[in-house]
Scaffold this active site. Sequence first.
Site, mmCIF file in Angstrom:
data_model
loop_
_atom_site.group_PDB
_atom_site.id
_atom_site.type_symbol
_atom_site.label_atom_id
_atom_site.label_comp_id
_atom_site.label_asym_id
_atom_site.label_seq_id
_atom_site.Cartn_x
_atom_site.Cartn_y
_atom_site.Cartn_z
ATOM 1 N N ARG A 22 -11.128 -30.137 -32.147
ATOM 2 C CA ARG A 22 -9.840 -29.432 -31.948
ATOM 3 C C ARG A 22 -9.684 -28.974 -30.496
ATOM 4 N NH1 ARG A 22 -11.167 -24.763 -35.958
ATOM 5 N NH2 ARG A 22 -13.074 -25.037 -34.728
ATOM 6 N N GLN A 45 -7.944 -1.646 -17.881
ATOM 7 C CA GLN A 45 -6.658 -2.344 -17.702
ATOM 8 C C GLN A 45 -6.911 -3.831 -17.563
ATOM 9 O OE1 GLN A 45 -3.930 -0.541 -14.741
ATOM 10 N NE2 GLN A 45 -3.632 -2.607 -13.870
ATOM 11 N N ASP A 46 -6.010 -4.634 -18.158
ATOM 12 C CA ASP A 46 -6.048 -6.088 -17.988
ATOM 13 C C ASP A 46 -4.855 -6.496 -17.136
ATOM 14 O OD1 ASP A 46 -7.300 -7.287 -21.257
ATOM 15 O OD2 ASP A 46 -8.300 -6.412 -19.509
ATOM 16 N N ASN A 47 -5.074 -7.450 -16.247
ATOM 17 C CA ASN A 47 -4.010 -7.939 -15.370
ATOM 18 C C ASN A 47 -3.841 -9.439 -15.548
ATOM 19 O OD1 ASN A 47 -3.786 -5.350 -14.300
ATOM 20 N ND2 ASN A 47 -5.225 -5.767 -12.636
ATOM 21 N N ARG A 58 -3.551 -14.174 -2.406
ATOM 22 C CA ARG A 58 -3.377 -12.756 -2.751
ATOM 23 C C ARG A 58 -4.647 -12.024 -2.313
ATOM 24 N NH1 ARG A 58 0.538 -12.028 -7.329
ATOM 25 N NH2 ARG A 58 1.413 -14.074 -7.841
ATOM 26 N N HIS A 61 -7.725 -7.330 -1.296
ATOM 27 C CA HIS A 61 -7.303 -6.012 -1.803
ATOM 28 C C HIS A 61 -8.464 -5.213 -2.376
ATOM 29 C CE1 HIS A 61 -3.252 -8.190 -2.710
ATOM 30 N NE2 HIS A 61 -3.406 -7.963 -1.405
ATOM 31 N N LYS A 71 -13.686 -5.529 -10.780
ATOM 32 C CA LYS A 71 -12.799 -6.547 -11.337
ATOM 33 C C LYS A 71 -13.615 -7.690 -11.922
ATOM 34 C CE LYS A 71 -9.534 -5.361 -7.723
ATOM 35 N NZ LYS A 71 -9.055 -5.705 -6.370
ATOM 36 N N HIS A 118 -11.216 -7.969 -2.524
ATOM 37 C CA HIS A 118 -11.076 -9.156 -3.379
ATOM 38 C C HIS A 118 -9.796 -9.897 -3.051
ATOM 39 C CE1 HIS A 118 -9.582 -11.013 -7.233
ATOM 40 N NE2 HIS A 118 -10.684 -11.686 -6.976
ATOM 41 N N TYR A 131 -7.508 -10.752 -15.174
ATOM 42 C CA TYR A 131 -8.703 -9.989 -14.842
ATOM 43 C C TYR A 131 -8.666 -8.587 -15.426
ATOM 44 C CZ TYR A 131 -5.688 -9.002 -10.760
ATOM 45 O OH TYR A 131 -4.634 -8.700 -9.922
ATOM 46 N N ASP A 142 -4.066 1.918 -3.120
ATOM 47 C CA ASP A 142 -4.090 0.478 -2.857
ATOM 48 C C ASP A 142 -4.296 0.239 -1.358
ATOM 49 O OD1 ASP A 142 -1.698 -2.241 -3.398
ATOM 50 O OD2 ASP A 142 -3.881 -2.154 -3.669
ATOM 51 N N ASP A 169 0.615 -8.457 2.469
ATOM 52 C CA ASP A 169 -0.628 -9.134 2.853
ATOM 53 C C ASP A 169 -0.593 -9.703 4.263
ATOM 54 O OD1 ASP A 169 -1.608 -10.367 -0.472
ATOM 55 O OD2 ASP A 169 -1.789 -8.409 0.511
HETATM 56 C C1 LIG Z 1 -2.093 -4.858 -8.866
HETATM 57 C C2 LIG Z 1 -0.930 -4.286 -9.628
HETATM 58 C C3 LIG Z 1 0.377 -4.457 -9.198
HETATM 59 N N1 LIG Z 1 1.402 -3.925 -9.906
HETATM 60 C C4 LIG Z 1 2.776 -4.161 -9.451
HETATM 61 C C5 LIG Z 1 3.041 -3.689 -8.026
HETATM 62 C C6 LIG Z 1 4.029 -4.698 -7.496
HETATM 63 O O1 LIG Z 1 5.355 -4.294 -7.846
HETATM 64 C C7 LIG Z 1 3.714 -5.977 -8.259
HETATM 65 C C8 LIG Z 1 2.913 -6.966 -7.444
HETATM 66 O O2 LIG Z 1 1.793 -6.277 -6.920
HETATM 67 P P1 LIG Z 1 0.900 -6.958 -5.794
HETATM 68 O O3 LIG Z 1 1.776 -7.669 -4.824
HETATM 69 O O4 LIG Z 1 -0.039 -5.877 -5.274
HETATM 70 O O5 LIG Z 1 0.082 -8.020 -6.635
HETATM 71 P P2 LIG Z 1 -1.129 -8.926 -6.063
HETATM 72 O O6 LIG Z 1 -0.850 -9.341 -4.667
HETATM 73 O O7 LIG Z 1 -1.382 -9.934 -7.091
HETATM 74 O O8 LIG Z 1 -2.327 -7.883 -6.012
HETATM 75 C C9 LIG Z 1 -3.509 -8.076 -6.727
HETATM 76 O O9 LIG Z 1 -4.172 -9.147 -6.120
HETATM 77 C C10 LIG Z 1 -5.519 -9.051 -5.791
HETATM 78 C C11 LIG Z 1 -6.136 -10.408 -5.988
HETATM 79 C C12 LIG Z 1 -6.313 -8.010 -6.433
HETATM 80 O O10 LIG Z 1 -7.537 -8.067 -6.470
HETATM 81 C C13 LIG Z 1 -5.647 -6.846 -6.991
HETATM 82 O O11 LIG Z 1 -5.864 -6.776 -8.382
HETATM 83 C C14 LIG Z 1 -4.222 -6.749 -6.733
HETATM 84 O O12 LIG Z 1 -4.083 -6.105 -5.501
HETATM 85 O O13 LIG Z 1 2.962 -5.566 -9.404
HETATM 86 C C15 LIG Z 1 1.202 -3.182 -11.050
HETATM 87 O O14 LIG Z 1 2.169 -2.690 -11.691
HETATM 88 N N2 LIG Z 1 -0.085 -2.974 -11.487
HETATM 89 C C16 LIG Z 1 -1.165 -3.509 -10.814
HETATM 90 O O15 LIG Z 1 -2.319 -3.312 -11.271
#
Ligand SMILES: Cc1cn([C@H]2C[C@H](O)[C@@H](COP(=O)(O)OP(=O)(O)O[C@H]3O[C@H](C)C(=O)[C@H](O)[C@H]3O)O2)c(=O)[nH]c1=O
Length: 186
Positions: A22, A45-47, A58, A61, A71, A118, A131, A142, A169
């Site tokens: 399967r 928290q899960d992302n 990305r 951070h 993470k 990261h 993650y 942040d 970034d």
């Molecule tokens: C990280 C995060 C973001 N947000 C909101 C804030 C912004 O409105 C939107 C995008 O956030 P950001 O541009 O910071 O997302 P990434 O660039 O993917 O950031 C992540 O990317 C790198 C790889 C990492 O290791 C971190 O987990 C995290 O910083 O999601 C949330 O609501 N909760 C969260 O935990």
Amino acid sequence: MFTRLAIPDVILVEPKRFGDHRGFFSETFHADRYDDAGIKGPFVQDNHSLSRDQGVLRGLHFQIAPSPQGKLVRCTAGKILDVAVDIRKGSPTFGQHVSAELTADNGHQLWVPVGFAHGFVTLTPDTEVQYKVTGYYDPNADRGLAWDDPALGIDWGLGGSQPVLSDKDTKHPTLAELPEHFTYEG
Ligand SMILES: Cc1cn([C@H]2C[C@H](O)[C@@H](COP(=O)(O)OP(=O)(O)O[C@H]3O[C@H](C)C(=O)[C@H](O)[C@H]3O)O2)c(=O)[nH]c1=O
């Protein structure tokens, strides 16, 4: 299987996959086994992120006190190069990094502890990364490190092309400019 990388606090996890006609089944997290291997929760928290293009970067951070985050990262569609940079003051590997190719096909995971910046770059279009983190999102905590700081010597595999970046970034400090947020505890 759990493997400590060249910076031993960073751990590569290769979950077992049980394949049959399967498809496959895999346990992607197990609190006791992961804790025994040095992957310290609790996870609160899960992302989940989707990056439409190949070459989305990305990072780098991290969150500072009072909301630092460990993470546990995996790729569930496509491929990424996942990178962890040691930013712990006094660490013998300060400023050094380790990386791993995480793909939906290999199911590998990377444990990035507190004290590391990261980031990842996508190696395919429509890449999804999921993650678990050990601290809640705290926008006030942040912080970032310049992905392209020559002092880090990270080869993102971009072949000279510019990655797709968030505006945020494009503005992070270099390692030399970075305040001391974390201290190595041996
Ligand atoms: C990280 C995060 C973001 N947000 C909101 C804030 C912004 O409105 C939107 C995008 O956030 P950001 O541009 O910071 O997302 P990434 O660039 O993917 O950031 C992540 O990317 C790198 C790889 C990492 O290791 C971190 O987990 C995290 O910083 O999601 C949330 O609501 N909760 C969260 O935990």
